[in-house]
Design a protein around this motif. Structure first.
Motif, PDB file in Angstrom:
ATOM      1  N   VAL A   1       0.753  -1.131   0.208  1.00 37.03           N
ATOM      2  CA  VAL A   1      -0.201  -0.045   0.106  1.00 37.03           C
ATOM      3  C   VAL A   1       0.743   1.189  -0.152  1.00 37.03           C
ATOM      4  N   THR A   2       1.912   1.106   0.746  1.00 42.11           N
ATOM      5  CA  THR A   2       2.894   2.257   0.861  1.00 42.11           C
ATOM      6  C   THR A   2       3.419   2.683  -0.452  1.00 42.11           C
ATOM      7  N   THR A   3       3.912   1.538  -1.235  1.00 41.43           N
ATOM      8  CA  THR A   3       4.500   1.422  -2.402  1.00 41.43           C
ATOM      9  C   THR A   3       3.302   2.128  -3.453  1.00 41.43           C
ATOM     10  N   LEU A   4       2.253   1.720  -3.578  1.00 40.04           N
ATOM     11  CA  LEU A   4       1.346   1.960  -4.582  1.00 40.04           C
ATOM     12  C   LEU A   4       0.772   3.255  -4.290  1.00 40.04           C
ATOM     13  N   ILE A   5       0.335   3.731  -3.269  1.00 42.62           N
ATOM     14  CA  ILE A   5      -0.385   4.903  -2.963  1.00 42.62           C
ATOM     15  C   ILE A   5       0.469   5.994  -2.664  1.00 42.62           C
ATOM     16  N   GLU A   6       1.636   5.501  -2.129  1.00 36.49           N
ATOM     17  CA  GLU A   6       2.719   6.496  -1.667  1.00 36.49           C
ATOM     18  C   GLU A   6       2.289   7.251  -0.415  1.00 36.49           C
ATOM     19  N   ALA A   7       1.389   6.548   0.315  1.00 38.69           N
ATOM     20  CA  ALA A   7       0.882   7.063   1.832  1.00 38.69           C
ATOM     21  C   ALA A   7       1.130   5.841   2.703  1.00 38.69           C
ATOM     22  N   GLU A   8       1.208   6.366   3.926  1.00 44.00           N
ATOM     23  CA  GLU A   8       1.431   5.163   5.060  1.00 44.00           C
ATOM     24  C   GLU A   8       0.129   4.919   5.688  1.00 44.00           C
ATOM     25  N   PRO A   9      -0.563   3.815   5.458  1.00 46.28           N
ATOM     26  CA  PRO A   9      -1.618   3.554   6.170  1.00 46.28           C
ATOM     27  C   PRO A   9      -1.384   3.242   7.780  1.00 46.28           C
ATOM     28  N   THR A  10      -2.564   3.229   8.368  1.00 45.22           N
ATOM     29  CA  THR A  10      -2.442   3.073   9.876  1.00 45.22           C
ATOM     30  C   THR A  10      -2.492   1.675  10.110  1.00 45.22           C
ATOM     31  N   THR A  11      -1.766   1.352  11.371  1.00 51.54           N
ATOM     32  CA  THR A  11      -1.573  -0.264  11.676  1.00 51.54           C
ATOM     33  C   THR A  11      -3.113  -0.740  11.930  1.00 51.54           C
ATOM     34  N   ASP A  12      -3.974   0.052  12.374  1.00 47.72           N
ATOM     35  CA  ASP A  12      -5.082  -0.420  12.678  1.00 47.72           C
ATOM     36  C   ASP A  12      -6.003  -0.931  11.206  1.00 47.72           C
ATOM     37  N   GLU A  13      -5.870  -0.153  10.373  1.00 42.65           N
ATOM     38  CA  GLU A  13      -6.426  -0.292   8.959  1.00 42.65           C
ATOM     39  C   GLU A  13      -5.715  -1.582   8.409  1.00 42.65           C
ATOM     40  N   VAL A  14      -4.448  -1.556   8.454  1.00 41.25           N
ATOM     41  CA  VAL A  14      -4.099  -2.899   7.941  1.00 41.25           C
ATOM     42  C   VAL A  14      -4.207  -4.178   8.548  1.00 41.25           C
ATOM     43  N   ARG A  15      -4.284  -4.110   9.678  1.00 41.16           N
ATOM     44  CA  ARG A  15      -4.601  -5.347  10.580  1.00 41.16           C
ATOM     45  C   ARG A  15      -6.148  -5.698  10.194  1.00 41.16           C
ATOM     46  N   LYS A  16      -6.934  -4.678  10.244  1.00 38.81           N
ATOM     47  CA  LYS A  16      -8.509  -5.119   9.646  1.00 38.81           C
ATOM     48  C   LYS A  16      -8.489  -5.625   8.618  1.00 38.81           C
ATOM     49  N   ALA A  17      -7.787  -5.151   7.645  1.00 41.40           N
ATOM     50  CA  ALA A  17      -8.070  -5.560   6.222  1.00 41.40           C
ATOM     51  C   ALA A  17      -7.250  -7.047   6.124  1.00 41.40           C
ATOM     52  N   VAL A  18      -6.214  -7.039   6.749  1.00 37.54           N
ATOM     53  CA  VAL A  18      -5.605  -8.535   6.658  1.00 37.54           C
ATOM     54  C   VAL A  18      -6.497  -9.519   7.301  1.00 37.54           C
ATOM     55  N   ASP A  19      -6.925  -9.107   8.409  1.00 36.78           N
ATOM     56  CA  ASP A  19      -7.727 -10.230   9.337  1.00 36.78           C
ATOM     57  C   ASP A  19      -9.072 -10.301   8.490  1.00 36.78           C
ATOM     58  N   ASP A  20      -9.557  -9.451   7.741  1.00 36.05           N
ATOM     59  CA  ASP A  20     -11.087  -9.899   6.862  1.00 36.05           C
ATOM     60  C   ASP A  20     -10.571 -10.603   5.895  1.00 36.05           C
ATOM     61  N   SER A  21      -9.357 -10.556   5.096  1.00 40.22           N
ATOM     62  CA  SER A  21      -9.013 -11.173   4.065  1.00 40.22           C
ATOM     63  C   SER A  21      -8.712 -12.609   4.620  1.00 40.22           C
ATOM     64  N   MET A  22      -8.125 -12.984   5.622  1.00 40.10           N
ATOM     65  CA  MET A  22      -7.814 -14.060   6.012  1.00 40.10           C
ATOM     66  C   MET A  22      -9.080 -15.076   6.681  1.00 40.10           C
ATOM     67  N   ALA A  23     -10.030 -14.156   6.905  1.00 40.10           N
ATOM     68  CA  ALA A  23     -11.421 -14.599   7.516  1.00 40.10           C
ATOM     69  C   ALA A  23     -12.058 -15.189   6.379  1.00 40.10           C
ATOM     70  N   GLY A  24     -11.856 -14.660   5.099  1.00 42.10           N
ATOM     71  CA  GLY A  24     -12.541 -15.001   3.974  1.00 42.10           C
ATOM     72  C   GLY A  24     -13.438 -14.028   3.570  1.00 42.10           C
ATOM     73  N   ARG A  25     -13.307 -12.725   4.255  1.00 44.06           N
ATOM     74  CA  ARG A  25     -14.188 -11.620   3.733  1.00 44.06           C
ATOM     75  C   ARG A  25     -13.384 -10.695   3.046  1.00 44.06           C
ATOM     76  N   GLY A  26     -13.910  -9.925   2.161  1.00 45.34           N
ATOM     77  CA  GLY A  26     -13.016  -9.068   1.467  1.00 45.34           C
ATOM     78  C   GLY A  26     -13.441  -7.579   2.219  1.00 45.34           C
ATOM     79  N   THR A  27     -12.845  -6.484   1.811  1.00 53.07           N
ATOM     80  CA  THR A  27     -13.103  -5.180   2.336  1.00 53.07           C
ATOM     81  C   THR A  27     -13.747  -4.543   1.383  1.00 53.07           C
ATOM     82  N   ASP A  28     -14.700  -3.680   1.377  1.00 51.02           N
ATOM     83  CA  ASP A  28     -15.573  -2.864   0.481  1.00 51.02           C
ATOM     84  C   ASP A  28     -15.014  -1.595   0.253  1.00 51.02           C
ATOM     85  N   ALA A  29     -13.970  -1.343   0.212  1.00 53.04           N
ATOM     86  CA  ALA A  29     -13.456   0.223  -0.101  1.00 53.04           C
ATOM     87  C   ALA A  29     -13.211   0.513  -1.216  1.00 53.04           C
TER      88      ALA A  29
END
Length: 190
Positions: A162-190
């Protein structure tokens, strides 16, 4: 010298006899039959006595001795033949017994080796089963640890992407929530 007188014999002198002096063969002369028969009877009796009392008993003894010796030799040969047959039978029996003992020993050795091999195989199988259980436990622990770390590795990778693509640093909570949702089989709707 007068007629009818004989000259004394002198050594080296040759005596000439005339045909008239001997007209018959001396053994056939009838005047000497009686003395010939007497000497014949004496000689015959003497030879008969010698043969009957000396020669024939010796010959008979020799023949009897030979007969006895032959009979004894035949008896001994028969006895020795029986002994050799007994010895051969004993040898055959001993050989059969030795073969049977050798066969039994081989069977016992085979059974002992089979038992030992089975014991060793069981020990090796037990050891392998223990090692397999230990390895499966370690694999499960490693898998559990790896799965536990997958989330961390995924968060770090997602943050880097994400940092490389958008050249902005996401927050740790956002990254954790996105990864946990992805691992649980849910995708993000953003």
């Amino acid at each position: 010298m007068a007629t009818g007188e004989t000259e004394p014999f002198v050594e080296g002198q040759v005596v000439d006899e005339t045909v008239a002096e001997h007209t018959t063969f001396p053994p056939f002369d009838a005047t000497t039959f009686a003395s010939q028969l007497l000497w014949f009877a004496i000689t015959f009796a003497l030879l008969y006595y010698l043969m009957a009392k000396v020669a024939l008993p010796r010959i008979g003894g020799i023949l009897e001795g030979r007969r006895d010796r032959i009979a004894a030799d035949l008896d001994q040969a028969e006895r020795l033949k029986g002994e050799s047959e007994d010895a051969a039978a004993a040898y055959e029996k001993a050989l059969a017994d030795a073969r049977a003992r050798a066969s039994n020993m081989a069977d016992d050795a085979r059974e002992a080796a089979r038992g030992k091999a089975n014991t060793q195989r069981e020990a090796v199988e037990k050891d392998l089963a223990e090692k397999l259980a230990t390895a499966e436990t370690r694999i499960a622990d490693i898998k559990k640890q790896a799965l536990a770390e997958v989330g961390t590795i995924a968060r770090d990778a997602a943050e880097a992407v994400v940092t490389t693509l958008i050249e902005a640093e996401p927050t740790t909570d956002e990254v954790r929530k996105a990864v946990d949702d992805s691992m649980a089989g849910r995708g993000t709707d953003a």
